[in-house]
Enzyme design. Structure first.
Site, PDB file in Angstrom:
ATOM      1  N   ARG A  71     -32.370  12.496  -4.643  1.00 13.48           N
ATOM      2  CA  ARG A  71     -32.492  13.945  -4.501  1.00 13.48           C
ATOM      3  C   ARG A  71     -31.334  14.468  -3.651  1.00 13.48           C
ATOM      4  O   ARG A  71     -30.965  13.868  -2.635  1.00 13.48           O
ATOM      5  CB  ARG A  71     -33.801  14.309  -3.791  1.00 13.48           C
ATOM      6  CG  ARG A  71     -35.042  14.260  -4.678  1.00 13.48           C
ATOM      7  CD  ARG A  71     -35.032  15.343  -5.758  1.00 13.48           C
ATOM      8  NE  ARG A  71     -36.233  15.338  -6.564  1.00 13.48           N
ATOM      9  CZ  ARG A  71     -36.390  14.662  -7.699  1.00 13.48           C
ATOM     10  NH1 ARG A  71     -35.415  13.910  -8.180  1.00 13.48           N
ATOM     11  NH2 ARG A  71     -37.524  14.744  -8.382  1.00 13.48           N
ATOM     12  N   GLU A  75     -29.792  22.639  -7.105  1.00 13.16           N
ATOM     13  CA  GLU A  75     -29.460  22.477  -8.525  1.00 13.16           C
ATOM     14  C   GLU A  75     -29.847  23.731  -9.303  1.00 13.16           C
ATOM     15  O   GLU A  75     -30.874  24.347  -8.978  1.00 13.16           O
ATOM     16  CB  GLU A  75     -30.241  21.297  -9.121  1.00 13.16           C
ATOM     17  CG  GLU A  75     -29.799  19.972  -8.633  1.00 13.16           C
ATOM     18  CD  GLU A  75     -30.663  18.824  -9.163  1.00 13.16           C
ATOM     19  OE1 GLU A  75     -30.561  17.736  -8.613  1.00 13.16           O
ATOM     20  OE2 GLU A  75     -31.450  19.022 -10.116  1.00 13.16           O
ATOM     21  N   HIS A  94     -28.101  15.710 -13.283  1.00 14.97           N
ATOM     22  CA  HIS A  94     -29.489  15.231 -13.136  1.00 14.97           C
ATOM     23  C   HIS A  94     -30.013  14.600 -14.440  1.00 14.97           C
ATOM     24  O   HIS A  94     -30.957  15.103 -15.053  1.00 14.97           O
ATOM     25  CB  HIS A  94     -30.419  16.352 -12.670  1.00 14.97           C
ATOM     26  CG  HIS A  94     -31.631  15.820 -11.956  1.00 14.97           C
ATOM     27  ND1 HIS A  94     -32.238  16.444 -10.908  1.00 14.97           N
ATOM     28  CD2 HIS A  94     -32.352  14.686 -12.161  1.00 14.97           C
ATOM     29  CE1 HIS A  94     -33.276  15.744 -10.496  1.00 14.97           C
ATOM     30  NE2 HIS A  94     -33.369  14.658 -11.252  1.00 14.97           N
TER      31      HIS A  94
HETATM   32  C1  GLV Z   1     -36.498  12.897 -11.575  1.00 12.08           C
HETATM   33  O1  GLV Z   1     -35.602  13.219 -10.863  1.00 12.08           O
HETATM   34  C2  GLV Z   1     -37.818  12.649 -11.146  1.00 12.08           C
HETATM   35  O2  GLV Z   1     -38.147  12.771  -9.958  1.00 12.08           O
HETATM   36  O3  GLV Z   1     -38.641  12.320 -12.004  1.00 12.08           O
END
Ligand code: GLV
Length: 317
Positions: free
Chosen positions: A236, A265, A283
């Site tokens: 993250r 993001e 991502h």
């Molecule tokens: C993706 O980033 C998730 O947390 O599933």
């Protein structure tokens, strides 16, 4: 029949299943709902199948109708949801662990390779036909024999460790607790962050975002890395202080970065865009058909289990 709000568009097979099971409110245009729209659309709903793009903070949760009993998050991470606020309102929060481990670890490895082997510069050169092979063209960092520090040795960290080890990397990790021999697979445990960073030629951030990990990689901690280290983040964006990392890149303290996740993001800090040595992805961690299908199915299973039993094995609050 329970009424469920699904905040983002899902793959067709998952939406078909939802339609069979529930009176479902789908998001056909895949609009990014504002908090007020989300509250409005959840009126009369028993549950919400949410995504990591929904900011379910305390204020939003407080305003959800009392009929909402579950927030089934379509992600393993749940930093987008205020767990305490949900608990206070008696709303269960669930996530989708395990099913995305392999896909996310693949992207974790891609970040390491892309950053170490200067993939961004290589792609730019190839696309512009602006390159000439020479013995010293785009010399990068070889993974074989290089130390990989894994911050957060959960399922994804362990899978990255396994693949990286097969590429000849030497694995170190820091975690809240030491893993069993079986899970550690020869990786060296560090009981504190400083100790891990000081041996991380390449760092892979794999821990969840939480109050304890926000901005854990910052001006001060970056200094513990060896000079010319590579920093990658598949977890993250909130875990990294962007300004500090960009400054470390500018100073060549950090050789390259490999990032799939960002604070705020989809708007990433423009400082990264200026750097040729930033290998950046939008991502993509869990973005394969198999994984996204399995994640949505698990998010649906979580709703099913919760309404049938009043509990759920993937409840996180
Ligand atoms: C993706 O980033 C998730 O947390 O599933």
């Amino acid at each position: 029949m329970k009424k469920i709000l699904v905040t983002r568009k899902l793959l067709q097979s998952n939406e078909d299943r939802l339609k069979e099971l529930y009176d479902v409110r789908l998001n056909n245009n895949d609009e990014l709902y504002s908090q007020s729209k989300l509250i409005e659309l959840s009126q009369g709903c028993d549950g919400i199948l949410s995504a990591l793009t929904d900011k379910l903070d305390e204020e939003t949760i407080k305003k959800l109708p009392d009929t909402v009993k579950i927030l089934s998050n379509f992600a393993v991470g749940f930093g987008n949801i205020d767990l305490e606020a949900a608990k206070k309102k008696n709303i269960a929060v669930t996530n989708t662990p395990e099913v995305l481990t392999d896909a996310t670890a693949e992207i974790g490895i891609l970040l390491i390779l892309g950053a170490c082997r200067r993939a961004s510069e290589g792609i730019d050169g190839a696309r512009a036909s602006d390159w000439k092979w020479s013995a010293d063209y785009l010399i990068g960092k070889q993974l074989t024999g290089t130390r990989l520090g894994i911050l957060g040795m959960g399922r994804i960290g362990q899978k990255i460790a396994k693949v990286a080890k097969s590429l000849g990397m030497i694995i170190h990790y820091h975690n809240r607790s030491k893993l069993s021999e079986d899970k550690a697979q020869g990786a060296t445990y560090h009981d504190n962050l400083k100790s891990l960073l000081s041996v991380s030629d390449v760092l892979s951030v794999c821990c969840p975002a939480s109050k304890e990990t926000i901005n854990l990689i910052n001006k001060e901690t970056l200094e513990f890395l060896p000079k010319g280290a590579v920093v990658t983040n598949v977890a993250r964006g909130d875990i990294v202080d962007d300004e500090a990392l960009i400054d470390a890149l500018n100073r060549r303290k950090v050789y390259a970065v490999g990032l799939d996740v960002y604070k705020g993001e989809p708007n990433l800090n423009p400082g990264y865009l200026k750097h040729k040595s930033a290998f950046i992805l939008p991502h993509l961690g869990s973005a394969t058909k198999e994984t996204r299908t399995a994640m949505a199915n698990l998010a649906i299973d979580n709703i099913e289990e919760y309404f049938k039993t009043g509990n759920c094995k993937n409840k996180v609050n």
